[in-house]
Design an enzyme around this catalytic site. Structure first.
Site, PDB file in Angstrom:
ATOM      1  N   ARG A   1      45.077 -25.509  -1.368  1.00  0.00           N
ATOM      2  CA  ARG A   1      44.762 -25.765   0.033  1.00  0.00           C
ATOM      3  C   ARG A   1      44.040 -27.096   0.197  1.00  0.00           C
ATOM      4  O   ARG A   1      43.398 -27.593  -0.723  1.00  0.00           O
ATOM      5  CB  ARG A   1      43.896 -24.640   0.602  1.00  0.00           C
TER       6      ARG A   1
ATOM      7  N   HIS B   1      38.712 -10.183   4.065  1.00  0.00           N
ATOM      8  CA  HIS B   1      39.353 -10.819   2.907  1.00  0.00           C
ATOM      9  C   HIS B   1      39.069  -9.929   1.700  1.00  0.00           C
ATOM     10  O   HIS B   1      38.117 -10.132   0.961  1.00  0.00           O
ATOM     11  CB  HIS B   1      38.776 -12.222   2.709  1.00  0.00           C
TER      12      HIS B   1
ATOM     13  N   SER C   1      37.319 -15.477  -6.379  1.00  0.00           N
ATOM     14  CA  SER C   1      38.163 -15.698  -7.551  1.00  0.00           C
ATOM     15  C   SER C   1      37.372 -15.487  -8.839  1.00  0.00           C
ATOM     16  O   SER C   1      36.243 -15.979  -8.988  1.00  0.00           O
ATOM     17  CB  SER C   1      38.723 -17.123  -7.522  1.00  0.00           C
TER      18      SER C   1
ATOM     19  N   LYS D   1      47.366 -18.695   4.889  1.00  0.00           N
ATOM     20  CA  LYS D   1      45.962 -18.714   5.275  1.00  0.00           C
ATOM     21  C   LYS D   1      45.756 -19.153   6.722  1.00  0.00           C
ATOM     22  O   LYS D   1      44.751 -18.798   7.346  1.00  0.00           O
ATOM     23  CB  LYS D   1      45.164 -19.608   4.321  1.00  0.00           C
TER      24      LYS D   1
ATOM     25  N   ARG E   1      51.140 -19.812  -8.808  1.00  0.00           N
ATOM     26  CA  ARG E   1      51.190 -18.651  -7.916  1.00  0.00           C
ATOM     27  C   ARG E   1      52.554 -17.973  -7.928  1.00  0.00           C
ATOM     28  O   ARG E   1      53.579 -18.586  -8.215  1.00  0.00           O
ATOM     29  CB  ARG E   1      50.898 -19.090  -6.481  1.00  0.00           C
TER      30      ARG E   1
ATOM     31  N   LYS F   1      38.809  -8.667  -8.692  1.00  0.00           N
ATOM     32  CA  LYS F   1      39.262  -7.913  -7.514  1.00  0.00           C
ATOM     33  C   LYS F   1      40.655  -7.317  -7.725  1.00  0.00           C
ATOM     34  O   LYS F   1      40.874  -6.128  -7.482  1.00  0.00           O
ATOM     35  CB  LYS F   1      39.255  -8.824  -6.285  1.00  0.00           C
ATOM     36  N   THR F   2      41.588  -8.155  -8.190  1.00  0.00           N
ATOM     37  CA  THR F   2      42.954  -7.678  -8.396  1.00  0.00           C
ATOM     38  C   THR F   2      43.008  -6.640  -9.507  1.00  0.00           C
ATOM     39  O   THR F   2      43.661  -5.595  -9.391  1.00  0.00           O
ATOM     40  CB  THR F   2      43.886  -8.862  -8.737  1.00  0.00           C
TER      41      THR F   2
ATOM     42  N   ASP G   1      44.936  -8.519  -0.449  1.00  0.00           N
ATOM     43  CA  ASP G   1      44.182  -9.721  -0.068  1.00  0.00           C
ATOM     44  C   ASP G   1      43.610  -9.733   1.346  1.00  0.00           C
ATOM     45  O   ASP G   1      42.509 -10.215   1.544  1.00  0.00           O
ATOM     46  CB  ASP G   1      45.079 -10.948  -0.251  1.00  0.00           C
TER      47      ASP G   1
END
Length: 528
Positions: free
Chosen positions: A56, A217, A235, A198, A319, A239-240, A254
Site C-alpha cells: 500500500r 479489522h 502482522s 482496503k 500475497r 491472527k491467521t 480479515d
C-alpha cells in the site's frame, strides 16, 4: 448520491464496446494470460507482478474534503484532505484514460455478507488480473442479484495512469482518492491490488458506524455450539494461525462488521500473505491456492511454473487472493451470532506482558485503542532493539472516523452481549527478544482454546503489578511458571525496568486520545 455529471460520464464509459462486464473466472484467467498481464502457475493460479509498488501507498491516500462528510472525518496523517477541484480534474483524466483502452473489465458485487447492511459496489479495471482479484475478494452476486444490482460505490482502477504532482496536486504519480459524496474511488499509478480491497474497507469503516454497526479489522470463527470468537492482531501476532482451528468454522479472516444481528464478513475472499508458505505450516492457505486464485509478486520457476514461496526477492509482502469457499471449514454465508470471546493478540518483544490475561471493559477499550505489538530488531534497517508499535483499533490506516467512535461502540457491544475479552501475548517470555524465547505455540493454542471454551471466565487470577492485568493462576496443559511473566525472568529487577519502560510507552501513545474518558485511562491502562 452521485452527481448528474459523474453519473453520465460513468454511464458513457461503461456503455463502450471495449467493456467486459462480469466475466467468469476462466474468462478472466484467459484474458490475463493472453494479454501478458500474468502467468499461469503449476497449481492453476495466476501470478502477476505489481512493479515498484508491492504494498500500500499510505502517503498517497486522500479523502475529498466535502461539506457532507468533512465534519465526520478524523483529519490528519492517515486521512489527508484533498479538494473537490483536484478530485474532479483527476476524475475526468482517469475517465478519458480508461475510455481509450482496448478493453475494460467491470465487476459488480457487494461488501458485507449481511443483506441488511451490505454495500453494492462496482469496480472498473484496465487489467483483467485485477478484475479477477476483486471477483475473488468481494462478495459475488447471484444471477438475480446481478440483474437487480445498483452500485452505491464505484472504484476506477487505472494503474497505468500516472499523476503529475505539479499539475494534479498530488505528492507523487500515485493516488488513492475517496469521495464519500460522489461515491467514487480513484486509483492511479500503482498496480498493487490491495489498494482496492482496503479502499472499500475504509469506506465501510465510515458508513457502518453511521448505521450503528461496528466495523472491525479482525478474523472470526464459530464453534459447533454457535459460540463466536473474534481475533484482533497486527502482522506477525498469529491472527491467521490461531483463528484457523479445525474444530471451529471460519467466518472470515480479515474484515467484519458487528451489528444488532451479530457478526458478518465484509469480504467474500481471503488475501493471505504467502512468504514462506508451506502445506505443513498453513495447509488451509496452501490448499486454497488453485485455479482462479491470484498470486502477487510470487516468483515461479520459468519452466515448471512451480511457485517458490520462500523467495522474497521481489518483496516480503507476497500475497494470495482466493474466494473463501476455497477453504473447507467455513460458514457460508459468512454470518453468525454475537461474539462470546474476543482475543487481542500482541507479539511483545519486550517479554513483559502475560501470555494471557482477562480484560475488564475499560481495559478492553484501552488496549483496543492502543493496538500494541512490537517491531523486532533486524526486521527494518536501523532497528537495533525492539520497538513498540501502536496501530489504533488494530487498523489505524483504515479508520476515517475518530478512533474513540470505534472504541465506544466496542465497549457498548461488550456490555450488551457479555463478551469476555482476553489479551494474548504471542511474543517473548523470560527476557526481551534475543535473550528470552518465543512463546510456545502449543501453550498459546491451549490458552486460547481454554478461553474459547469459557474455562477462564471464573478462574482464579493474580494481578500484574505494572499493567493491572488479571493473569490466570493455572491453566491445564500450561506450566504455571509461564503464566506470570515476571516469574519467567531470572532477573526480576530487569523485568521491572523493562515492564515500566513499556508501560510508559503506552501512556505516551495514549496522550493522543485526549477526549477519552478518565475512567478508561484510570481503569484500563498501566497501574504503576
Amino acid at each position: 448520491m452521485i452527481s448528474t455529471t459523474i453519473s453520465e460520464t460513468l454511464k458513457d464509459l461503461l456503455s463502450g464496446e471495449n467493456v467486459n462486464v462480469q466475466l467468469s473466472v476462466p474468462q478472466l484467467v484467459e484474458k490475463a494470460t493472453t494479454r501478458g498481464e500474468a502467468q499461469l502457475t503449476a497449481d492453476g493460479a495466476i501470478t502477476a507482478l505489481t512493479g515498484k509498488y508491492t504494498g500500500r501507498s499510505p502517503k498517497d491516500k486522500y479523502i475529498v474534503e466535502e461539506e457532507s462528510s468533512k465534519d465526520n472525518i478524523d483529519w490528519g496523517s492517515v486521512n489527508r484532505p484533498v479538494s473537490t477541484e483536484i478530485f474532479d480534474s483527476l476524475y475526468n483524466k482517469v475517465i478519458k484514460h480508461l475510455a481509450k483502452k482496448d478493453e475494460l473489465f467491470v465487476f459488480k458485487g457487494f461488501a458485507g455478507a449481511d443483506p441488511e447492511s451490505r454495500l453494492s459496489i462496482q469496480v472498473v479495471n484496465e487489467l483483467a488480473w485485477q478484475n479477477l482479484f476483486v471477483h475473488q475478494l468481494f462478495i459475488r452476486p447471484s444471477a438475480q442479484e446481478l440483474a437487480e444490482h445498483q452500485s452505491q460505490f464505484t472504484i476506477l482502477a487505472a494503474p497505468s495512469f500516472k499523476a503529475d504532482p505539479a499539475v494534479d496536486g498530488t505528492d507523487s504519480e500515485t493516488f488513492i482518492i475517496v469521495s464519500m459524496e460522489k461515491r467514487i474511488v480513484l486509483i492511479g499509478g500503482t498496480e498493487y491490488a490491495g489498494e482496492m480491497k482496503k479502499s472499500i474497507f475504509s469506506i465501510m469503516n465510515y458508513l457502518l458506524p453511521l448505521k450503528g454497526i461496528l466495523p472491525m479489522h479482525c478474523s472470526a470463527n464459530v464453534g459447533d455450539k454457535g459460540d463466536v470468537a473474534l481475533f484482533f492482531g497486527l502482522s506477525g501476532t498469529g491472527k491467521t494461525t490461531l483463528s484457523a482451528d479445525a474444530d471451529r468454522k471460519l467466518i472470515g479472516d480479515d474484515e467484519h462488521g458487528w451489528s444488532d444481528n451479530g457478526v458478518f464478513n465484509i469480504e467474500g475472499g481471503c488475501y493471505a500473505k504467502c512468504i514462506n508458505l508451506s502445506g505443513e505450516k498453513e495447509p488451509e492457505i496452501f490448499g486454497a491456492i488453485r485455479f482462479g486464485s491470484v498470486l502477487e509478486n510470487v516468483v515461479i520457476d520459468s519452466e515448471t511454473r512451480i511457485p517458490d514461496y520462500d523467495d522474497g526477492s521481489l518483496t516480503e509482502n507476497t500475497r494470495a487472493a482466493y474466494p473463501i469457499q476455497s477453504i473447507d471449514n467455513i460458514v457460508d454465508p459468512s454470518v453468525a451470532g454475537h461474539p462470546k470471546t474476543i482475543i487481542f493478540l500482541t507479539a511483545d518483544a519486550f517479554g513483559v506482558l502475560p501470555p494471557i490475561s482477562k480484560l475488564t471493559k475499560e481495559q478492553a477499550m484501552y488496549h483496543f485503542l492502543s493496538g500494541f505489538t512490537s517491531k523486532l530488531a533486524g526486521t527494518e534497517r536501523g532497528i537495533t532493539s525492539p520497538e513498540a508499535t501502536f496501530s489504533t483499533c488494530f487498523g489505524s490506516p483504515f479508520l476515517p472516523l475518530h478512533a474513540t467512535v470505534y472504541a465506544e461502540m466496542l465497549g457498548k457491544k461488550i456490555d450488551e452481549h457479555g463478551a469476555q475479552v482476553f489479551l494474548v501475548n504471542t511474543g517473548w517470555t523470560g527476557g526481551v527478544y534475543g535473550v528470552g524465547r518465543r512463546m510456545d505455540l502449543k501453550y498459546t493454542r491451549t490458552m486460547v482454546r481454554a478461553a474459547l471454551e469459557g474455562k477462564l471466565n471464573t478462574i482464579e487470577t493474580d494481578t500484574n503489578d505494572i499493567f493491572g492485568l488479571e493473569m490466570p493462576k493455572a491453566i491445564e496443559g500450561v506450566p504455571t511458571e509461564v503464566l506470570n511473566p515476571r516469574n519467567a525472568w531470572s532477573d526480576k529487577k530487569a523485568y521491572d525496568e523493562k515492564a515500566n519502560e513499556l508501560a510508559e510507552l503506552f501512556r505516551e501513545n495514549f496522550k493522543k486520545f485526549g477526549s477519552v474518558s478518565e475512567e478508561i485511562i484510570l481503569k484500563g491502562g498501566p497501574t504503576a
